[in-house]
Design a protein around this motif. Structure first.
Motif, mmCIF file in Angstrom:
data_model
loop_
_atom_site.group_PDB
_atom_site.id
_atom_site.type_symbol
_atom_site.label_atom_id
_atom_site.label_comp_id
_atom_site.label_asym_id
_atom_site.label_seq_id
_atom_site.Cartn_x
_atom_site.Cartn_y
_atom_site.Cartn_z
ATOM 1 N N VAL A 19 128.413 50.699 66.279
ATOM 2 C CA VAL A 19 129.108 49.262 66.333
ATOM 3 C C VAL A 19 128.967 48.348 67.441
ATOM 4 C CG1 VAL A 19 130.512 47.251 64.724
ATOM 5 C CG2 VAL A 19 130.006 49.817 63.830
ATOM 6 N N LYS A 20 127.970 46.944 67.220
ATOM 7 C CA LYS A 20 128.206 46.437 67.985
ATOM 8 C C LYS A 20 129.479 44.929 67.899
ATOM 9 C CE LYS A 20 124.126 48.207 69.236
ATOM 10 N NZ LYS A 20 124.194 48.901 70.423
ATOM 11 N N PRO A 21 129.868 44.399 69.778
ATOM 12 C CA PRO A 21 131.289 43.813 69.545
ATOM 13 C C PRO A 21 130.853 42.354 68.854
ATOM 14 C CG PRO A 21 130.391 44.711 71.928
ATOM 15 C CD PRO A 21 129.752 45.129 70.784
ATOM 16 N N ALA A 22 129.652 41.697 68.652
ATOM 17 C CA ALA A 22 128.783 40.747 67.780
ATOM 18 C C ALA A 22 129.361 41.227 66.015
ATOM 19 C CB ALA A 22 127.421 40.489 68.327
ATOM 20 N N GLN A 23 129.101 42.759 66.028
ATOM 21 C CA GLN A 23 129.959 42.723 64.362
ATOM 22 C C GLN A 23 130.810 42.613 63.832
ATOM 23 O OE1 GLN A 23 126.714 45.975 64.988
ATOM 24 N NE2 GLN A 23 124.946 45.297 64.286
ATOM 25 N N GLU A 24 131.784 43.159 64.896
ATOM 26 C CA GLU A 24 133.146 43.135 64.786
ATOM 27 C C GLU A 24 133.831 41.649 63.570
ATOM 28 O OE1 GLU A 24 135.697 45.526 65.024
ATOM 29 O OE2 GLU A 24 134.495 46.958 66.110
ATOM 30 N N PRO A 25 133.399 40.715 63.942
ATOM 31 C CA PRO A 25 133.944 39.466 62.627
ATOM 32 C C PRO A 25 133.140 39.544 61.214
ATOM 33 C CG PRO A 25 133.108 38.989 65.077
ATOM 34 C CD PRO A 25 132.811 40.117 65.238
ATOM 35 N N LEU A 26 132.444 40.561 61.500
ATOM 36 C CA LEU A 26 131.153 40.530 60.146
ATOM 37 C C LEU A 26 132.416 41.344 59.443
ATOM 38 C CD1 LEU A 26 127.930 40.190 60.690
ATOM 39 C CD2 LEU A 26 128.920 39.298 59.198
ATOM 40 N N ILE A 27 133.316 42.535 60.281
ATOM 41 C CA ILE A 27 133.681 43.377 60.028
ATOM 42 C C ILE A 27 135.212 43.119 59.718
ATOM 43 C CG2 ILE A 27 135.126 45.760 60.007
ATOM 44 C CD1 ILE A 27 132.457 46.567 61.954
ATOM 45 N N ALA A 28 136.149 41.790 60.511
ATOM 46 C CA ALA A 28 136.577 41.008 59.499
ATOM 47 C C ALA A 28 136.743 40.900 58.601
ATOM 48 C CB ALA A 28 137.196 40.668 61.152
ATOM 49 N N GLN A 29 135.642 39.921 58.607
ATOM 50 C CA GLN A 29 135.503 39.096 57.483
ATOM 51 C C GLN A 29 135.629 40.038 56.398
ATOM 52 O OE1 GLN A 29 131.591 37.559 56.631
ATOM 53 N NE2 GLN A 29 132.587 35.944 56.227
ATOM 54 N N TRP A 30 134.418 41.440 56.331
ATOM 55 C CA TRP A 30 134.424 42.031 55.128
ATOM 56 C C TRP A 30 136.368 42.192 54.562
ATOM 57 C CZ3 TRP A 30 131.115 42.964 51.857
ATOM 58 C CH2 TRP A 30 131.655 44.301 50.442
#
Length: 285
Positions: A173-184
């Motif tokens: 998982v890329k750092p830029a995808q962490e906000p998507l994980i937090a949103q989910w």
């Protein structure tokens, strides 16, 4: 008896999930599913000899139908999805593939419901009471967990589980995808109260139906509950279902847009392998 087959379907879907985690063992696990379903439901309900025979017949019938009618569709749809994920997917593309998945589940449910009704009519009051008591207990435990765990703790758990799944499907998982994980995770927490309320309403309706399982209308009512259960309580939960679907579509599209070439290649390769596995199983059935 609704949740009998929901439980059965959950076992069956769990097995299908395993298929997507083991590569070359796909065929072994798929052909083992009917036995796994029978074993678990027999253990749960303490079925008598005649009930075990009926359950075995119904599960084998469901699996035979699924192998003949659904496996070719799985192979085709997975191949199409593999091609689609090679490029960023729009919400419309995600919707198309989600609709195909839901259609497959709907067909399986349609085949399973008459089998459910036949088995449900054989259950004793004691077996039904045991089943319902366990369901209520599980709901109470989930309610207790939600009320006692901190929001931060629950969201972290949601994030950890999602991150683990993403690592399997797309690789690191890329750092830029962490906000998507937090949103989910935020969405999951937000939807917990209405989901818990819905589960309570659904269980009460199931309990009512099970007391009428010898009624001529039982099959029709069971179908309604399984297929349109979110319409309970004047449809107050339907909005949550629609909202969850739209959020999922937008989120999956955003994730697709965020993936780099290595992640796309990782996901493409997995999906193609599963498509080929199902195609092989279709030819050899």
């Amino acid at each position: 008896m609704t949740h009998l087959w929901r439980k059965k379907t959950r076992v069956w879907l769990a097995g299908l999930a395993c298929l997507l985690l083991v590569g070359c063992a796909t065929r072994v696990i798929y052909y083992w599913l009917d036995s796994a379903i029978v074993w678990q439901l027999d253990d749960y309900f303490s079925l008598d000899r005649d009930q075990k025979t009926l359950l075995d017949t119904e599960v084998k019938g469901l699996m035979a139908w699924h192998r003949q009618h659904e496996l070719p569709i799985y192979a085709r749809d997975l191949d199409a999805l593999a091609k689609a994920v090679a490029s960023p997917m729009t919400p419309a593309q995600v919707t198309l593939h989600l609709d195909r998945t839901q259609a497959s589940l709907a067909r399986t449910l349609e085949n399973a419901i008459p089998r459910t009704v036949r088995l449900a009519r054989t259950l004793t009051d004691a077996q039904v009471a045991r089943f319902m008591a366990d369901r209520v207990k599980r709901q109470q435990e989930r309610q207790h967990d939600f009320l006692t765990e901190s929001k931060i703790g629950m969201q972290q758990e949601f994030q950890d589980k999602l991150r683990e799944r993403l690592v399997f499907w797309i690789g690191k998982v890329k750092p830029a995808q962490e906000p998507l994980i937090a949103q989910w995770a935020e969405w999951q927490y937000e939807m917990m109260p209405p989901w818990l309320e819905f589960q309570g309403a659904w269980t009460r309706e199931l309990d009512r139906l099970m007391k009428q399982r010898q009624s001529p209308d039982f099959g029709k009512e069971l179908t309604r509950l399984l297929q349109q259960g979110d319409g309970l309580m004047d449809g107050r939960f339907t909005g949550y279902t629609d909202q969850s679907r739209q959020r999922t579509i937008q989120w999956l599209s955003a994730l697709s847009q965020s993936m780099d070439l290595s992640q796309r290649a990782h996901l493409y390769t997995l999906l193609k392998e599963y498509a080929e596995d199902f195609e092989t199983m279709t030819r050899s059935r």
